[in-house]
Design a protein around this motif. Structure first.
Motif, mmCIF file in Angstrom:
data_model
loop_
_atom_site.group_PDB
_atom_site.id
_atom_site.type_symbol
_atom_site.label_atom_id
_atom_site.label_comp_id
_atom_site.label_asym_id
_atom_site.label_seq_id
_atom_site.Cartn_x
_atom_site.Cartn_y
_atom_site.Cartn_z
ATOM 1 N N GLN A 138 0.827 -1.058 0.344
ATOM 2 C CA GLN A 138 0.099 -0.176 -0.109
ATOM 3 C C GLN A 138 1.006 0.865 0.065
ATOM 4 O O GLN A 138 1.025 1.543 1.158
ATOM 5 C CB GLN A 138 -1.099 0.227 1.264
ATOM 6 C CG GLN A 138 -1.959 -1.125 0.693
ATOM 7 C CD GLN A 138 -3.003 -0.452 0.375
ATOM 8 O OE1 GLN A 138 -3.588 0.389 -0.036
ATOM 9 N NE2 GLN A 138 -3.341 -1.446 -0.685
ATOM 10 N N VAL A 139 0.906 1.513 -1.295
ATOM 11 C CA VAL A 139 1.625 3.124 -1.332
ATOM 12 C C VAL A 139 1.227 4.233 -1.097
ATOM 13 O O VAL A 139 0.150 4.430 -1.697
ATOM 14 C CB VAL A 139 3.007 2.249 -2.573
ATOM 15 C CG1 VAL A 139 2.050 2.668 -3.412
ATOM 16 C CG2 VAL A 139 3.785 3.557 -2.861
ATOM 17 N N SER A 140 1.911 5.190 -1.002
ATOM 18 C CA SER A 140 1.539 6.643 0.023
ATOM 19 C C SER A 140 1.364 6.966 -2.220
ATOM 20 O O SER A 140 2.609 7.270 -2.232
ATOM 21 C CB SER A 140 2.238 6.900 0.597
ATOM 22 O OG SER A 140 4.045 7.600 -0.167
ATOM 23 N N ASP A 141 0.587 7.568 -2.247
ATOM 24 C CA ASP A 141 0.402 8.487 -3.160
ATOM 25 C C ASP A 141 1.302 9.625 -3.766
ATOM 26 O O ASP A 141 1.457 9.353 -4.711
ATOM 27 C CB ASP A 141 -1.247 8.817 -3.458
ATOM 28 C CG ASP A 141 -1.667 10.597 -2.948
ATOM 29 O OD1 ASP A 141 -0.710 10.639 -1.896
ATOM 30 O OD2 ASP A 141 -2.322 10.786 -3.078
ATOM 31 N N LEU A 142 1.782 9.541 -2.543
ATOM 32 C CA LEU A 142 3.572 10.988 -2.404
ATOM 33 C C LEU A 142 4.546 10.242 -2.651
ATOM 34 O O LEU A 142 4.561 9.751 -1.360
ATOM 35 C CB LEU A 142 3.135 12.252 -1.944
ATOM 36 C CG LEU A 142 4.207 12.830 -2.165
ATOM 37 C CD1 LEU A 142 4.505 13.558 -3.967
ATOM 38 C CD2 LEU A 142 4.498 14.476 -1.470
ATOM 39 N N GLY A 143 5.262 9.353 -3.968
ATOM 40 C CA GLY A 143 6.511 9.072 -3.262
ATOM 41 C C GLY A 143 7.570 9.883 -3.036
ATOM 42 O O GLY A 143 7.232 11.386 -3.120
ATOM 43 N N MET A 144 9.160 9.046 -3.184
ATOM 44 C CA MET A 144 10.096 10.574 -2.957
ATOM 45 C C MET A 144 11.312 9.742 -4.125
ATOM 46 O O MET A 144 11.710 9.414 -3.740
ATOM 47 C CB MET A 144 10.628 10.547 -1.917
ATOM 48 C CG MET A 144 11.396 11.356 -1.149
ATOM 49 S SD MET A 144 11.779 12.283 0.684
ATOM 50 C CE MET A 144 12.984 12.764 0.094
ATOM 51 N N GLY A 145 11.093 11.169 -4.872
ATOM 52 C CA GLY A 145 12.190 11.080 -5.925
ATOM 53 C C GLY A 145 13.753 11.161 -5.149
ATOM 54 O O GLY A 145 13.306 12.532 -4.688
ATOM 55 N N ASP A 195 8.810 10.397 8.811
ATOM 56 C CA ASP A 195 7.728 11.614 9.301
ATOM 57 C C ASP A 195 6.596 12.336 9.182
ATOM 58 O O ASP A 195 5.026 12.089 9.445
ATOM 59 C CB ASP A 195 8.374 12.108 10.099
ATOM 60 C CG ASP A 195 8.927 11.480 11.693
ATOM 61 O OD1 ASP A 195 9.076 10.662 11.444
ATOM 62 O OD2 ASP A 195 10.400 11.911 11.888
ATOM 63 N N HIS A 196 6.549 11.993 7.634
ATOM 64 C CA HIS A 196 5.142 12.987 7.507
ATOM 65 C C HIS A 196 4.152 11.725 6.179
ATOM 66 O O HIS A 196 3.764 12.336 5.454
ATOM 67 C CB HIS A 196 5.207 13.905 6.486
ATOM 68 C CG HIS A 196 5.502 15.295 7.777
ATOM 69 N ND1 HIS A 196 6.973 15.082 8.055
ATOM 70 C CD2 HIS A 196 5.051 16.154 7.885
ATOM 71 C CE1 HIS A 196 7.298 16.218 9.179
ATOM 72 N NE2 HIS A 196 5.586 16.448 9.196
ATOM 73 N N GLY A 197 4.275 10.780 5.823
ATOM 74 C CA GLY A 197 4.071 9.519 5.332
ATOM 75 C C GLY A 197 4.041 8.908 4.234
ATOM 76 O O GLY A 197 3.428 8.442 3.729
ATOM 77 N N ILE A 198 5.296 9.825 3.805
ATOM 78 C CA ILE A 198 5.568 9.227 2.181
ATOM 79 C C ILE A 198 6.344 7.838 2.495
ATOM 80 O O ILE A 198 7.653 7.629 3.629
ATOM 81 C CB ILE A 198 6.704 10.496 1.639
ATOM 82 C CG1 ILE A 198 5.964 11.310 1.450
ATOM 83 C CG2 ILE A 198 7.676 9.620 0.645
ATOM 84 C CD1 ILE A 198 6.776 12.264 0.432
ATOM 85 N N ASN A 199 5.880 6.786 2.080
ATOM 86 C CA ASN A 199 6.329 5.172 2.280
ATOM 87 C C ASN A 199 7.223 4.569 0.525
ATOM 88 O O ASN A 199 6.999 3.675 0.926
ATOM 89 C CB ASN A 199 5.224 4.487 2.864
ATOM 90 C CG ASN A 199 4.444 3.693 1.632
ATOM 91 O OD1 ASN A 199 4.662 4.722 0.576
ATOM 92 N ND2 ASN A 199 3.329 3.551 2.156
#
Ligand code: SF4
Ligand code: SF4
Length: 460
Positions: free
Chosen positions: A62-69, A84-88
């Motif tokens: 279940q991936v956060s809709d905003l991920g991190m490049g 900590d702000h929910g990016i997984n």
């Protein structure tokens, strides 16, 4: 004002223990703090958090809709702040900063619940490495990441369909999976590159057919709708997880071309020309002549943009960036977007977009913009104008590097990539009669845009 407040709060966090805590982690003495007692959570005011998750295809994550490049991460606290702000979902690669991006994620790893995050790393296989080399390089990635396994290993930036079936990669993946060192295989593509001619759609379509890739990274945005949606459809049919890059598209601002009072960019051009042996005055004169020649093309771009901006009250680049991401977020088949967020400010800027999506009328506006302003956007992976250039410049590749520089905050990475092109750089456009003008069916002013990119990418 809000940004200043956030910066103060972050400073308070570091003072309270953020940086010191990471120091302990590096020494192996740290333990994962509980969320409630976490100084990050305690120090931060109401900064937006991720609010929506999507199933990442058959990985079942279940991936956060905003991920991190994670192309350029200067500070491991940025990773922790994202978590900590929910990016997984964290998207890195062996080549990002020559392993530095993986190292920065590794330094934050002890503060994250490993089972609740999805770590992607990528490996370039253009040189057809053998199975042992792939395993050795991957194990070094794991070392830097300070984790016993990655969730996915992607073939990185594939532009030649022959690589999809590079068996040593698949044998290595099978062994790593059996050893519990890897969960999934994946693949990314930007489309054609240099002498490798295959489009993103062809590469990822064939990879989906191959059946061994569980997750993919593709570029998709309102200016690259059709190709992205064709791939997303195939992925949906095959239940492949999708991660999206290069969604922040569209540039509203034209460069100020005033060599007598040079911006950083124009100074880059002057430096380049002086590097060929010209005096400063000669360099300025050559650039002035060149700009005069290109003026009609620039003016066409400005003329196309102005009515759109005035009509819809769009004034800033930020407004356009938000809309670009929200346009992608409205598509449930795009499971997570991974915009480059190298610093706290970028995270603060994009976090509030989680769980949102553009309205129908907003989407129509963007599509109108794409049609009116396409002449400012080279399509990543396109090769249409290659044949018109006697110097065989890799046009869309150079424009992509400029995108890394301008839109992703990855200046160093972009400049390093550009330097690797050697003599095939856009400096030659300055003295060329530009047979490429008119070769782009979208109307991109090829020489003007290339030289603009060159100015950015060659700045010392
Ligand atoms: S300038 Fe136009 S034709 Fe050339 S690569 Fe970009 S989009 Fe394609
Ligand atoms: S202006 Fe640049 S891109 Fe265009 S044909 Fe000349 S060298 Fe090639």
């Amino acid at each position: 004002m809000k940004t200043e407040q956030s910066k103060l709060d972050r400073r308070a966090f570091f003072k309270l223990g953020g940086t010191a805590a990471l120091g302990l982690a590096a020494a192996g003495c740290g333990s994962k703090p509980e969320a409630q007692s976490d100084p990050v959570a305690a120090a931060e005011p109401a900064v937006a958090k991720v609010t929506r998750h999507r199933r990442l295809g058959r990985t079942e994550f279940q991936v956060s809709d905003l991920g991190m490049g994670c192309g350029s991460i200067a500070d491991p606290n940025v990773i922790r702040y994202a978590y900590d702000h929910g990016i997984n979902c964290f998207d890195t690669a062996e080549s990002y900063g020559n392993g530095d991006s993986e190292t920065k994620i590794g330094q934050a790893m002890q503060y994250m619940d490993r089972e609740k995050i999805f770590i992607v790393t990528k490996m370039g296989i253009d040189e057809y490495p053998d199975e042992q080399e792939i395993i050795d390089r991957y194990m070094k990635s794991l070392e830097r990441l300070q984790t016993p396994y990655a969730d996915a290993l992607y073939m990185h930036g594939i532009a030649d369909v022959k690589l999809i079936t590079h068996e040593p990669f698949h044998i290595a993946v099978a062994k790593l999976k059996a050893d519990g060192r890897l969960k999934h295989a994946g693949i990314s593509s930007h489309g054609p590159r240099g002498d490798e001619p295959d489009s993103m759609e062809k590469v990822l379509g064939l990879a989906a057919e191959d059946g061994r890739f569980d997750v993919m990274l593709l570029s998709y945005g309102f200016t690259n709708q059709e190709e992205g949606e064709n791939i997303l459809k195939v992925c949906k049919d095959k239940d492949i997880g999708t991660t999206i890059m290069k969604s922040v598209t569209g540039l509203l601002e034209m460069p100020v071309l005033d060599p007598d009072n040079p911006s950083e960019q124009v100074q880059g051009w002057i430096d380049y020309v002086m590097g060929t042996g010209a005096t400063r005055e000669e360099a300025i004169e050559r650039i002035r002549t060149y700009m005069e020649r290109q003026k009609p093309e620039f003016e066409k771009g400005v003329a196309a943009a102005k009515p759109f901006m005035e009509k819809h009250g769009i004034k800033t680049q930020d407004e356009l960036d938000y809309a670009s991401l929200q346009w992608v977020l409205r598509n449930p088949d795009a499971h997570t977007i991974v915009p480059s967020m190298p610093n706290f400010d970028m995270l603060d800027k994009f976090l509030p977009l989680s769980g949102t999506e553009i309205s129908d009328s907003g989407a129509r506006l963007l599509e109108e913009y794409a049609a009116a302003y396409a002449a400012r956007d080279c399509r990543f992976g396109c090769t249409e104008c290659f044949g018109a250039c006697p110097e065989q410049l890799p046009v869309s590749t150079i424009m992509r590097y400029a995108y890394y520089y301008q839109k992703q905050g990855r200046q160093k990475h972009a400049m390093q990539k550009y330097a690797k092109l050697g003599a095939r750089n856009a400096g030659v456009c300055l003295d060329c009669d530009a047979p490429c003008v008119g070769a782009c069916s979208r109307g991109v002013a090829v020489p003007a845009r290339l030289f603009e990119a060159h100015g950015l990418l060659t700045m010392a």
